[in-house]
Design a protein around this motif. Structure first.
Motif, PDB file in Angstrom:
ATOM      1  N   GLN A  84      -8.283 -12.971   5.508  1.00 17.50           N
ATOM      2  CA  GLN A  84      -8.710 -13.982   6.212  1.00 17.50           C
ATOM      3  C   GLN A  84      -8.291 -15.044   6.175  1.00 17.50           C
ATOM      4  N   GLU A  85      -7.813 -15.347   5.552  1.00 22.13           N
ATOM      5  CA  GLU A  85      -7.514 -16.943   4.682  1.00 22.13           C
ATOM      6  C   GLU A  85      -6.120 -17.144   6.409  1.00 22.13           C
ATOM      7  N   LEU A  86      -5.549 -16.100   6.226  1.00 22.29           N
ATOM      8  CA  LEU A  86      -4.302 -16.039   7.301  1.00 22.29           C
ATOM      9  C   LEU A  86      -4.610 -15.299   8.678  1.00 22.29           C
ATOM     10  N   ASN A  87      -5.791 -15.407   9.209  1.00 19.14           N
ATOM     11  CA  ASN A  87      -6.594 -14.180  10.270  1.00 19.14           C
ATOM     12  C   ASN A  87      -5.300 -13.322  11.051  1.00 19.14           C
ATOM     13  N   VAL A  88      -4.962 -12.546  10.007  1.00 21.71           N
ATOM     14  CA  VAL A  88      -4.058 -11.379  10.259  1.00 21.71           C
ATOM     15  C   VAL A  88      -5.280 -10.269  10.171  1.00 21.71           C
ATOM     16  N   SER A  89      -4.493  -9.138  10.388  1.00 18.09           N
ATOM     17  CA  SER A  89      -4.978  -7.920   9.710  1.00 18.09           C
ATOM     18  C   SER A  89      -5.196  -7.220   8.688  1.00 18.09           C
ATOM     19  N   VAL A  90      -5.985  -6.645   8.134  1.00 16.60           N
ATOM     20  CA  VAL A  90      -6.378  -5.798   6.291  1.00 16.60           C
ATOM     21  C   VAL A  90      -5.159  -5.331   6.775  1.00 16.60           C
ATOM     22  N   GLU A  91      -4.528  -3.953   7.822  1.00 17.03           N
ATOM     23  CA  GLU A  91      -3.784  -3.274   8.061  1.00 17.03           C
ATOM     24  C   GLU A  91      -2.640  -3.702   6.967  1.00 17.03           C
ATOM     25  N   ASN A  92      -2.357  -4.896   7.697  1.00 15.17           N
ATOM     26  CA  ASN A  92      -0.872  -5.738   7.279  1.00 15.17           C
ATOM     27  C   ASN A  92      -0.765  -6.429   5.983  1.00 15.17           C
ATOM     28  N   VAL A  93      -1.658  -6.057   4.731  1.00 20.25           N
ATOM     29  CA  VAL A  93      -2.155  -6.494   3.572  1.00 20.25           C
ATOM     30  C   VAL A  93      -2.381  -5.650   2.567  1.00 20.25           C
ATOM     31  N   THR A  94      -1.183  -6.003   1.539  1.00 22.05           N
ATOM     32  CA  THR A  94      -1.073  -5.095  -0.031  1.00 22.05           C
ATOM     33  C   THR A  94      -1.274  -6.449  -1.146  1.00 22.05           C
ATOM     34  N   ALA A  95      -1.522  -5.390  -1.355  1.00 21.15           N
ATOM     35  CA  ALA A  95      -1.952  -6.821  -3.261  1.00 21.15           C
ATOM     36  C   ALA A  95      -2.590  -5.695  -4.073  1.00 21.15           C
ATOM     37  N   PHE A  96      -1.869  -6.387  -5.419  1.00 23.03           N
ATOM     38  CA  PHE A  96      -2.348  -5.528  -6.881  1.00 23.03           C
ATOM     39  C   PHE A  96      -3.078  -6.161  -7.600  1.00 23.03           C
ATOM     40  N   VAL A  97      -3.873  -5.452  -8.159  1.00 27.25           N
ATOM     41  CA  VAL A  97      -4.285  -6.414  -9.266  1.00 27.25           C
ATOM     42  C   VAL A  97      -4.354  -5.650  -9.974  1.00 27.25           C
ATOM     43  N   LEU A  98      -3.671  -5.953 -11.524  1.00 24.90           N
ATOM     44  CA  LEU A  98      -3.874  -5.032 -12.471  1.00 24.90           C
ATOM     45  C   LEU A  98      -5.054  -5.548 -13.810  1.00 24.90           C
ATOM     46  N   GLY A  99      -5.023  -4.933 -15.068  1.00 26.67           N
ATOM     47  CA  GLY A  99      -5.328  -5.544 -15.733  1.00 26.67           C
ATOM     48  C   GLY A  99      -6.844  -5.017 -16.354  1.00 26.67           C
ATOM     49  N   GLY A 100      -7.839  -5.311 -17.256  1.00 24.99           N
ATOM     50  CA  GLY A 100      -8.840  -4.118 -17.359  1.00 24.99           C
ATOM     51  C   GLY A 100     -10.102  -5.668 -16.353  1.00 24.99           C
ATOM     52  N   HIS A 101     -11.409  -4.728 -15.351  1.00 20.90           N
ATOM     53  CA  HIS A 101     -11.825  -4.745 -14.705  1.00 20.90           C
ATOM     54  C   HIS A 101     -12.956  -5.531 -15.183  1.00 20.90           C
ATOM     55  N   GLY A 102     -12.680  -7.102 -14.450  1.00 19.29           N
ATOM     56  CA  GLY A 102     -13.756  -7.877 -15.308  1.00 19.29           C
ATOM     57  C   GLY A 102     -13.026  -9.622 -15.221  1.00 19.29           C
ATOM     58  N   ASP A 103     -13.474 -10.232 -16.299  1.00 18.47           N
ATOM     59  CA  ASP A 103     -13.170 -11.397 -16.082  1.00 18.47           C
ATOM     60  C   ASP A 103     -11.604 -11.929 -16.566  1.00 18.47           C
ATOM     61  N   THR A 104     -10.825 -10.373 -17.009  1.00 18.96           N
ATOM     62  CA  THR A 104      -9.226 -10.366 -17.464  1.00 18.96           C
ATOM     63  C   THR A 104      -8.514 -10.310 -16.133  1.00 18.96           C
ATOM     64  N   MET A 105      -9.362 -10.264 -15.152  1.00 17.21           N
ATOM     65  CA  MET A 105      -8.288  -9.000 -14.370  1.00 17.21           C
ATOM     66  C   MET A 105      -6.571  -9.369 -13.898  1.00 17.21           C
ATOM     67  N   VAL A 106      -5.849  -9.031 -13.206  1.00 20.09           N
ATOM     68  CA  VAL A 106      -4.433  -9.930 -13.587  1.00 20.09           C
ATOM     69  C   VAL A 106      -3.992  -9.653 -11.815  1.00 20.09           C
ATOM     70  N   PRO A 107      -4.364 -10.455 -11.435  1.00 16.23           N
ATOM     71  CA  PRO A 107      -3.879 -10.616  -9.469  1.00 16.23           C
ATOM     72  C   PRO A 107      -2.525 -10.873  -9.492  1.00 16.23           C
ATOM     73  N   LEU A 108      -1.668 -10.033  -8.888  1.00 16.34           N
ATOM     74  CA  LEU A 108      -0.358 -10.864  -8.672  1.00 16.34           C
ATOM     75  C   LEU A 108       0.703 -10.618  -7.742  1.00 16.34           C
ATOM     76  N   PRO A 109       0.160 -12.503  -7.350  1.00 19.99           N
ATOM     77  CA  PRO A 109       0.859 -12.820  -5.885  1.00 19.99           C
ATOM     78  C   PRO A 109       2.132 -12.597  -5.073  1.00 19.99           C
ATOM     79  N   ARG A 110       3.124 -12.196  -6.421  1.00 20.47           N
ATOM     80  CA  ARG A 110       4.363 -11.988  -5.952  1.00 20.47           C
ATOM     81  C   ARG A 110       4.378 -10.870  -6.003  1.00 20.47           C
ATOM     82  N   TYR A 111       3.724 -10.004  -6.026  1.00 23.65           N
ATOM     83  CA  TYR A 111       4.046  -8.843  -5.191  1.00 23.65           C
ATOM     84  C   TYR A 111       3.030  -8.567  -4.025  1.00 23.65           C
ATOM     85  N   SER A 112       2.308  -9.437  -3.679  1.00 24.99           N
ATOM     86  CA  SER A 112       0.954  -9.414  -2.844  1.00 24.99           C
ATOM     87  C   SER A 112       1.722  -9.960  -1.166  1.00 24.99           C
ATOM     88  N   THR A 113       1.912  -8.770   0.012  1.00 22.02           N
ATOM     89  CA  THR A 113       2.555  -9.320   0.848  1.00 22.02           C
ATOM     90  C   THR A 113       1.522  -8.783   1.876  1.00 22.02           C
TER      91      THR A 113
END
Length: 309
Positions: free
Chosen positions: A158-187
């Motif tokens: 949504q932010e970049l106005n691109v196809s969701v098919e182009n976007v990969t993202a990684f979120v690690l850690g527990g499911h909740g407030d302490t989850m760890v999204p990793l922008p460095r590994y998201s493309t």
């Protein structure tokens, strides 16, 4: 012979997962719930949609675990939501009892199944299921990262106005407030999002991802998300049934990976016919590792309360 998937819990998440699985013609589906009539009615309704969708899947609703016998995969969505005046420990203890009962009955009828846990609090419930089932870790997996990553991918697209098919993202850690999204590994089409989105705005998207479930609860007021969570569970089911060797972020039982042992924590997992086939270890910065450890510590806290560490 078609594969067989049982979904325990015929609420919004369970019934919608049944819908996705049948719509993709992945397997025959057994929808099980303790409420009499609910799984039968939803199962029959879905079955009657199959001629329209041109899908040859059999769907039954039941209150009897005997109908789940010899399932290839069992998706567990059963549990109660937190109610006003209920502490986190109350919710945890109640859902732990439900999970223990479900897993005992599921494993008695399908001793060779792979279990996918969706119930909350996710990581602790996956740990409880693993503890109860006494299966190898390859056959008990928690659904969290697929959902959290999908939310992150949605916000990036949504932010970049691109196809969701182009976007990969990684979120690690527990499911909740302490989850760890990793922008460095998201493309986006292989380009790191750190090159495309300003750091301050990226921090806002990361926080919105962490608050993804709460944002939907705030809108719905009396319910929580179910389309995306059930789609996430279905992606895991498909990866296993089709032996896709797909790398997805899932809650897995760690045995020293990422410096963590004896806990379910969200990490990149390769899913195939055997269930969890490999945990992918990626290099984390000191800051990312510390965030992942904090996440693991909060999972451990919950697991200690129910005595499954």
């Amino acid at each position: 012979m078609r594969k067989k998937v049982t979904i325990v819990g015929a609420g919004n998440v369970g019934a919608t997962a049944a819908h996705w699985i049948a719509a993709k013609e992945l397997a025959d589906v057994v929808l099980l719930d303790v409420a009499e009539g609910t799984p039968q009615g939803k199962g029959l309704d879905l079955l009657e949609a199959m001629p329209i969708e041109k899908r040859d899947c059999n769907i039954i609703g039941t209150n009897d675990y005997a109908d789940t016998a010899n399932s290839d995969i069992v998706v567990i969505t059963a549990g109660i939501p937190r109610k006003p005046g209920m502490s986190r420990d109350d919710l945890l203890n109640t859902n732990y009892k439900i999970m223990s009962d479900v897993v005992t009955k599921v494993t008695a009828n399908s001793p060779n199944c792979i279990i996918i846990v969706v119930s909350n609090p996710l990581d602790a419930m996956a740990q409880a299921a693993f503890h109860q089932a006494k299966f190898p870790r390859e056959r008990v997996i928690g659904m969290a990262g697929v959902l959290d990553s999908a939310r992150f991918r949605t916000f990036i697209a949504q932010e970049l106005n691109v196809s969701v098919e182009n976007v990969t993202a990684f979120v690690l850690g527990g499911h909740g407030d302490t989850m760890v999204p990793l922008p460095r590994y998201s493309t986006v089409a292989g380009i790191p999002i750190t090159e495309l989105i300003a750091p301050e705005r990226l921090a806002e998207l990361v926080q919105r991802t962490r608050d993804g479930g709460a944002e939907i609860v705030k809108y719905l007021k009396t319910g929580s998300a179910f389309y995306a969570p059930s789609a996430a569970a279905t992606e895991m089911v498909e990866a296993i049934l089709k032996d896709k060797k797909k790398i997805l972020p899932c809650a897995a039982y760690l045995q020293g990976e990422y410096g963590i042992s004896g806990l379910f924590v969200g990490v990149p997992c390769k899913l195939g016919a055997k269930g969890l086939e490999q945990i992918i270890e990626i290099k984390l910065s000191a800051e990312e590792q510390a965030a992942l450890q904090r996440s693991a510590d909060s999972v451990k806290e919950l697991c200690t309360v129910i005595g499954v560490v």
